[in-house]
Design a protein around this motif. Structure first.
Motif, mmCIF file in Angstrom:
data_model
loop_
_atom_site.group_PDB
_atom_site.id
_atom_site.type_symbol
_atom_site.label_atom_id
_atom_site.label_comp_id
_atom_site.label_asym_id
_atom_site.label_seq_id
_atom_site.Cartn_x
_atom_site.Cartn_y
_atom_site.Cartn_z
ATOM 1 N N LYS A 1 52.470 -123.447 37.048
ATOM 2 C CA LYS A 1 53.254 -122.615 36.140
ATOM 3 C C LYS A 1 53.282 -121.227 36.768
ATOM 4 O O LYS A 1 52.255 -120.562 36.872
ATOM 5 C CB LYS A 1 52.607 -122.577 34.761
ATOM 6 N N TRP B 1 58.846 -117.805 33.067
ATOM 7 C CA TRP B 1 57.904 -118.811 33.561
ATOM 8 C C TRP B 1 58.691 -120.013 34.054
ATOM 9 O O TRP B 1 59.686 -120.394 33.456
ATOM 10 C CB TRP B 1 56.959 -119.264 32.444
ATOM 11 N N THR C 1 48.097 -121.748 36.239
ATOM 12 C CA THR C 1 49.012 -120.634 35.998
ATOM 13 C C THR C 1 48.861 -119.591 37.093
ATOM 14 O O THR C 1 47.761 -119.080 37.321
ATOM 15 C CB THR C 1 48.735 -120.012 34.609
#
Length: 122
Positions: A20, A32, A97
Motif C-alpha cells: 500500500k 493510496w 504500508t
C-alpha cells in the motif's frame, strides 16, 4: 501440505505481499494505491518495489542506487510508520504500508529531497 514441503517439492506457494503505497507529489493531495507482488522468502522491500516498477507500474517513483549494501541511504522510506532502508527491510506476505519520509520535502511518491540545501542544483 506444509509450505516447507511445497518449497521442497518445487510447488509454488503463490504467496503475495500487498504494498500500500502513498502516490503523488503533494502530501495533502496524494492518494493510496495498493499492489500485489509475488512473495518469496528473503526478498527485500526494494526487490518488491523493483518488481512492481518492471511488471505493473513503471510510473512508480522511488530512489535507490545500491542493492543490499546499506551504504547510500537513498532508499529510506517509512514502512508501517517506521523509517527503514528498503534494501534491507524484508518483504512479508501481508499488507505493508509504504510512505515517503515525513521530515523531508516530498518530490513524488516515495522520493523525498535528501541532499543538503548547499549541495542541490539550482
Amino acid at each position: 501440505m506444509s509450505q516447507d514441503t511445497k518449497r521442497a517439492t518445487g510447488q509454488a506457494t503463490n504467496q503475495v505481499a500487498t504494498l500500500k503505497i502513498w502516490r503523488g507529489s503533494a502530501r495533502d493531495a496524494g492518494r493510496w494505491q495498493s499492489f500485489e507482488v509475488p512473495f518469496e522468502p528473503g526478498q527485500s522491500v526494494l526487490d518488491g518495489l523493483r518488481w512492481l516498477r518492471i511488471n505493473k507500474d513503471p510510473s512508480l517513483t522511488m530512489r535507490y542506487s545500491c542493492i543490499n549494501a546499506n551504504a547510500c541511504k537513498e532508499c529510506m522510506m517509512q514502512l508501517d510508520g517506521e523509517t527503514v532502508y528498503a534494501c534491507t527491510a524484508r518483504l512479508e506476505p501481508r499488507q505493508m504500508t509504504l510512505t515517503p519520509l515525513p521530515n523531508k520535502k516530498l518530490v513524488r511518491d516515495l522520493v523525498t529531497e535528501i541532499a543538503p540545501p548547499s549541495e542541490r542544483f539550482k
